[in-house]
Scaffold this motif. Structure first.
Motif, PDB file in Angstrom:
ATOM      1  N   ASN A 257       0.819  -1.206   0.000  1.00  0.00           N
ATOM      2  CA  ASN A 257       0.000   0.000   0.000  1.00  0.00           C
ATOM      3  C   ASN A 257       0.858   1.263   0.000  1.00  0.00           C
ATOM      4  O   ASN A 257       0.534   2.250  -0.661  1.00  0.00           O
ATOM      5  CB  ASN A 257      -0.946  -0.011   1.204  1.00  0.00           C
ATOM      6  N   TRP A 258       1.977   1.232   0.741  1.00  0.00           N
ATOM      7  CA  TRP A 258       2.886   2.381   0.758  1.00  0.00           C
ATOM      8  C   TRP A 258       3.502   2.584  -0.619  1.00  0.00           C
ATOM      9  O   TRP A 258       3.587   3.708  -1.116  1.00  0.00           O
ATOM     10  CB  TRP A 258       3.968   2.141   1.810  1.00  0.00           C
ATOM     11  N   LEU A 259       3.925   1.496  -1.251  1.00  0.00           N
ATOM     12  CA  LEU A 259       4.564   1.599  -2.568  1.00  0.00           C
ATOM     13  C   LEU A 259       3.572   2.050  -3.645  1.00  0.00           C
ATOM     14  O   LEU A 259       3.928   2.802  -4.546  1.00  0.00           O
ATOM     15  CB  LEU A 259       5.181   0.253  -2.960  1.00  0.00           C
ATOM     16  N   ILE A 260       2.325   1.596  -3.534  1.00  0.00           N
ATOM     17  CA  ILE A 260       1.307   2.079  -4.478  1.00  0.00           C
ATOM     18  C   ILE A 260       1.155   3.588  -4.330  1.00  0.00           C
ATOM     19  O   ILE A 260       1.104   4.332  -5.316  1.00  0.00           O
ATOM     20  CB  ILE A 260      -0.039   1.361  -4.239  1.00  0.00           C
ATOM     21  N   GLY A 261       1.086   4.050  -3.076  1.00  0.00           N
ATOM     22  CA  GLY A 261       1.008   5.485  -2.838  1.00  0.00           C
ATOM     23  C   GLY A 261       2.224   6.211  -3.367  1.00  0.00           C
ATOM     24  O   GLY A 261       2.116   7.300  -3.949  1.00  0.00           O
TER      25      GLY A 261
ATOM     26  N   LEU B 125      -7.164   3.577  -3.319  1.00  0.00           N
ATOM     27  CA  LEU B 125      -6.014   4.244  -3.928  1.00  0.00           C
ATOM     28  C   LEU B 125      -5.778   5.618  -3.298  1.00  0.00           C
ATOM     29  O   LEU B 125      -4.630   6.028  -3.091  1.00  0.00           O
ATOM     30  CB  LEU B 125      -6.227   4.381  -5.443  1.00  0.00           C
ATOM     31  N   LYS B 126      -6.849   6.332  -2.989  1.00  0.00           N
ATOM     32  CA  LYS B 126      -6.719   7.612  -2.297  1.00  0.00           C
ATOM     33  C   LYS B 126      -6.083   7.419  -0.922  1.00  0.00           C
ATOM     34  O   LYS B 126      -5.243   8.205  -0.478  1.00  0.00           O
ATOM     35  CB  LYS B 126      -8.081   8.283  -2.140  1.00  0.00           C
ATOM     36  N   LEU B 127      -6.510   6.332  -0.251  1.00  0.00           N
ATOM     37  CA  LEU B 127      -5.972   6.040   1.072  1.00  0.00           C
ATOM     38  C   LEU B 127      -4.486   5.704   1.000  1.00  0.00           C
ATOM     39  O   LEU B 127      -3.696   6.156   1.832  1.00  0.00           O
ATOM     40  CB  LEU B 127      -6.741   4.874   1.693  1.00  0.00           C
ATOM     41  N   TYR B 128      -4.089   4.918  -0.012  1.00  0.00           N
ATOM     42  CA  TYR B 128      -2.677   4.557  -0.156  1.00  0.00           C
ATOM     43  C   TYR B 128      -1.826   5.791  -0.463  1.00  0.00           C
ATOM     44  O   TYR B 128      -0.693   5.924   0.037  1.00  0.00           O
ATOM     45  CB  TYR B 128      -2.491   3.527  -1.269  1.00  0.00           C
ATOM     46  N   ARG B 129      -2.347   6.690  -1.264  1.00  0.00           N
ATOM     47  CA  ARG B 129      -1.632   7.936  -1.558  1.00  0.00           C
ATOM     48  C   ARG B 129      -1.433   8.746  -0.280  1.00  0.00           C
ATOM     49  O   ARG B 129      -0.344   9.268  -0.021  1.00  0.00           O
ATOM     50  CB  ARG B 129      -2.390   8.751  -2.601  1.00  0.00           C
TER      51      ARG B 129
END
Length: 388
Positions: free
Chosen positions: A33-37, A75-79
């Motif tokens: 999730n961090w890397l997606i962000g 995706l918003k949360l990961y960002r």
């Protein structure tokens, strides 16, 4: 080695591998999730064609990927996760490089590819208070290894930077469960500690009665289920009787006809940072509305009615289309052979419209009759120890 020792060794071995698996899964969830962000923010700042997509980047990315765990909301949360915890860069990069040695494309060639203003992105407390990092910052390695993504999502909801570090520290020190962290945030533990004459004594008192993190439970969070691609119904554990009733209630409603079209089971609704689940959702093609059904294998409580009203409000604001009528909720419960079926029709004022609902939905008598027969069957012909 005798049989007793064999049992002990196998049990220890099994527990050790189970715990290691859960730890690995949770680290994978956090790192992914961090890397997606990271990639999203990097693209938004440096993407060659970013101007072509603009504000719709996340929406289009979600549609292209077409995975529940990669929804627009997630995706918003990961960002946000990357922006607010960019200090996790080193432990996450080290972890991924160690775990995926043959997957070079998972990471950029170097950390230099971090977004241009990554030093400004991370909402570290040390930066906001202009303290030296070592003065007011928990080691990123410790945070990554001891906090799950569910912990991070709760901490992101805390606006006060100092309070964030406080909850991070207390969670790590007390090995708090996600539920315990949420409880302490909701009861303003940080504020209470700040005005306490003896914060250390208060901390010892709180920690002594806190709920500790259980790895088995941590592995069952919605984020882990999404990560593993499991279905919503597998997220919520139901009592045997309640689950059996729900299984047959779905068939019963469809057999009634009258316009019922099955839409979802254990329908998940995200309200703030909490997940809620409605047992069954149908769309009624005659009434042109959603019908939400929740069943409790116990006596009805006020909270159940309030929850159903929240479900209806959620559907009204997030799901209902312009040509739909207001959703209707059916709340069913049972205890010791006594049944209550209640229609929640808040907001429907026109008498004629209410009558239209009653004509097309199953009557209370019909639902009560079905519920009695199902309980009798599940309990071997008896309810509350009596023949029924």
């Amino acid at each position: 080695m005798d049989f007793e020792e064999l049992e002990i060794r196998v049990g220890r071995l099994n527990s050790a591998f189970e715990e290691n698996t859960v730890k690995a899964i949770n680290k994978n969830v956090t790192a992914r999730n961090w890397l997606i962000g990271f990639y999203i923010v990097n693209y938004e700042q440096n993407g060659k064609d970013r101007a072509s997509y603009g504000e719709k980047t996340l929406q289009m990315l979600s549609e292209r990927l077409n995975k529940k765990s990669l929804s627009y909301r997630n995706l918003k949360l990961y960002r946000q996760f990357f922006k607010e915890f960019s200090l996790l860069e080193k432990p996450i990069f080290d972890y991924v490089l160690n775990e995926f040695r043959n997957e070079e494309k998972l990471l950029p060639n170097s950390a230099k590819l971090l977004p241009n203003n990554s030093s400004e992105i991370g909402q570290t407390v040390s930066a906001q208070f202009k303290f030296a990092e070592k003065d007011l910052q928990i080691a990123p390695e410790k945070m990554f290894s001891q906090l799950s993504f569910s912990h991070f999502t709760l901490i992101m909801g805390v606006k006060n930077p100092l309070a964030r570090v406080f909850y991070e520290l207390e969670t790590i020190k007390g090995v708090w469960s996600v539920r315990e962290l949420k409880r302490q945030i909701n009861t303003n533990y940080f504020e209470r500690s700040a005005i306490s004459q003896n914060p250390e004594k208060m901390s010892n008192f709180v920690q002594s009665g806190s709920e500790k993190m259980q790895l088995a439970e941590l592995g069952k969070t919605p984020y882990v289920y999404e990560f593993l691609g499991l279905k919503d119904r597998e997220v919520v554990e139901e009592a045997d009787l309640e689950q059996a009733l729900i299984n047959h209630l779905e068939d019963f409603m469809l057999e009634l006809g009258n316009g019922f079209c099955f839409e979802a089971r254990q329908k998940r609704m995200l309200v703030d940072d909490d997940y809620y689940f409605c047992d069954l959702v149908f769309y009624h093609r005659i009434l042109k509305c959603h019908v939400l059904i929740d069943l409790k294998a116990r006596k009805i409580k006020y909270d159940d009615i309030a929850q159903m009203n929240m479900y209806l409000a959620y559907y009204k604001h997030n799901v209902m289309q312009k040509d739909d009528n207001l959703p209707v909720g059916i709340l069913m419960c049972t205890e010791a052979g006594k049944e209550l079926v209640q229609y929640a029709t808040e907001g429907i004022d026109e008498n004629l419209f209410v009558q239209k609902y009653k004509l097309n939905l199953p009557s209370e008598e019909k639902l009560t009759e079905w519920l009695k027969s199902e309980i009798k069957r599940e309990n071997g012909g008896r309810i509350d120890g009596r023949d029924f």
